[in-house]
Design an enzyme around this catalytic site. Structure first.
Site, PDB file in Angstrom:
ATOM      1  N   SER A 100      26.566  37.104  39.609  1.00 37.52           N
ATOM      2  CA  SER A 100      27.355  36.712  38.437  1.00 37.52           C
ATOM      3  C   SER A 100      28.248  35.533  38.798  1.00 37.52           C
ATOM      4  CB  SER A 100      28.228  37.880  37.985  1.00 37.52           C
ATOM      5  OG  SER A 100      27.415  38.930  37.532  1.00 37.52           O
ATOM      6  N   CYS A 113      38.506  37.906  45.164  1.00 38.03           N
ATOM      7  CA  CYS A 113      37.259  38.666  45.110  1.00 38.03           C
ATOM      8  C   CYS A 113      36.440  38.192  46.307  1.00 38.03           C
ATOM      9  CB  CYS A 113      36.520  38.413  43.802  1.00 38.03           C
ATOM     10  SG  CYS A 113      36.138  36.674  43.527  1.00 38.03           S
ATOM     11  N   CYS A 115      33.133  37.037  45.899  1.00 41.61           N
ATOM     12  CA  CYS A 115      31.910  36.469  45.311  1.00 41.61           C
ATOM     13  C   CYS A 115      31.352  35.303  46.118  1.00 41.61           C
ATOM     14  CB  CYS A 115      32.191  36.009  43.888  1.00 41.61           C
ATOM     15  SG  CYS A 115      32.758  37.327  42.825  1.00 41.61           S
ATOM     16  N   THR A 163      41.406  46.155  37.878  1.00 38.51           N
ATOM     17  CA  THR A 163      40.408  45.288  37.230  1.00 38.51           C
ATOM     18  C   THR A 163      39.924  45.869  35.903  1.00 38.51           C
ATOM     19  OG1 THR A 163      39.619  45.140  39.506  1.00 38.51           O
ATOM     20  CG2 THR A 163      38.439  43.837  37.882  1.00 38.51           C
ATOM     21  N   ASP A 175      32.501  46.272  31.639  1.00 41.82           N
ATOM     22  CA  ASP A 175      31.420  45.422  32.137  1.00 41.82           C
ATOM     23  C   ASP A 175      30.445  45.138  31.002  1.00 41.82           C
ATOM     24  OD1 ASP A 175      29.301  44.246  33.502  1.00 41.82           O
ATOM     25  OD2 ASP A 175      29.566  45.532  35.250  1.00 41.82           O
ATOM     26  N   ARG A 177      28.044  42.664  31.053  1.00 44.54           N
ATOM     27  CA  ARG A 177      26.987  41.753  31.508  1.00 44.54           C
ATOM     28  C   ARG A 177      25.605  42.237  31.074  1.00 44.54           C
ATOM     29  NH1 ARG A 177      28.948  41.498  37.667  1.00 44.54           N
ATOM     30  NH2 ARG A 177      29.115  43.713  37.221  1.00 44.54           N
TER      31      ARG A 177
END
Ligand SMILES: [Zn+2]
Length: 251
Positions: A100, A113, A115, A163, A175, A177
């Site tokens: 993502s 984070c 990522c 979060t 979420d 997504r």
């Protein structure tokens, strides 16, 4: 050379590099492969890069799509893409990562984070494995809430929200997504089973529901620091991430 002749030359070059994937709502246009040498931990590794566009309307031919491009304002929206490595279509086993987009983590190297760390790690693991693909999902910022909303969520997180709570306080589900496009592109590039790199059971479920043949799951270790330990803990405790690796990544 007139404009018309230039255009027809461009179209004849491009038409073999565009694939139309029919969808329930319209079509995905997949363009590639494009040779992409990438600097990875000091080595240059060559991937094959593809980009795609999801359209509601199906153009009657590729010429029509190319003609429309300059009016589509594509820079105002992000497009997703995929880095493919090795003999992806035919290899016995291929390693897949659905990454993502994370503007702060991937581009700025934010430590809130992990990522950016995971992005590089998953590319490296794909290369070590010999065949695989990294899907970079552009409409997944902040678990699908967008960059501007993510900035607000970060402010809430600086004020004791976790979060999940921050996203919910802004009116979002935890979420949102969606992997439908990416899975359709994956199916166009490979029909054999894949191993999914993830610690997120929702991703496994989404892949299986879309009819993807999974040969297994590979864990992806994260980069833990004082800045992201609460974030990572929330993912395990609140978002159902698999905690069996002790330290979970943030996919
Ligand atoms: Zn991130």
């Amino acid at each position: 050379m007139t404009d018309m002749r230039l255009e027809s030359k461009a179209i004849s070059i491009l038409k073999d590099k565009i694939e139309l994937i029919p969808t329930a709502e319209g079509a995905i246009y997949l363009v590639g492969p494009i040779k992409l040498p990438v600097s990875l931990y000091g080595e240059t590794v060559t991937f094959q890069w593809y980009c795609w566009l999801n359209c509601r309307e199906v153009a009657k031919d590729y010429e029509e799509i190319i003609h429309k491009l300059s009016d589509m304002n594509l820079a105002e929206m992000q497009q997703s893409s995929v880095l493919v490595y090795g003999d992806f279509a035919e290899a016995e086993d291929a390693l897949i990562r659905m990454h993502s987009i994370c503007h702060t983590g991937d581009i700025f190297g934010s430590k809130r984070c992990d990522c950016g760390f995971q992005l590089k790690q998953s590319m490296q693991k794909i290369v070590e494995h010999g065949a695989g693909a990294l899907f970079y999902l552009a409409n997944h910022e902040g678990r699908g809430i967008g960059l501007f909303s993510k900035a607000m969520a970060y402010i809430l997180q600086e004020n004791d929200y976790d979060t999940v709570e921050a996203n919910q306080a802004l009116g979002f589900v935890d979420d949102s997504r969606d992997y439908t496009d990416a899975i359709q592109v994956l199916k166009a590039l490979r029909t054999k089973p894949v191993t999914l790199m993830t610690n997120n059971p929702r991703k496994l479920a989404a892949m299986e529901q879309a009819g993807m043949q999974l040969s297994g799951r590979a864990a992806l270790w994260g980069d833990v620091s004082e800045y992201n330990e609460n974030y990572l803990k929330t993912k395990i405790v609140r978002s159902g991430h698999l905690g069996d690796e002790e330290i979970c990544s943030n996919d």
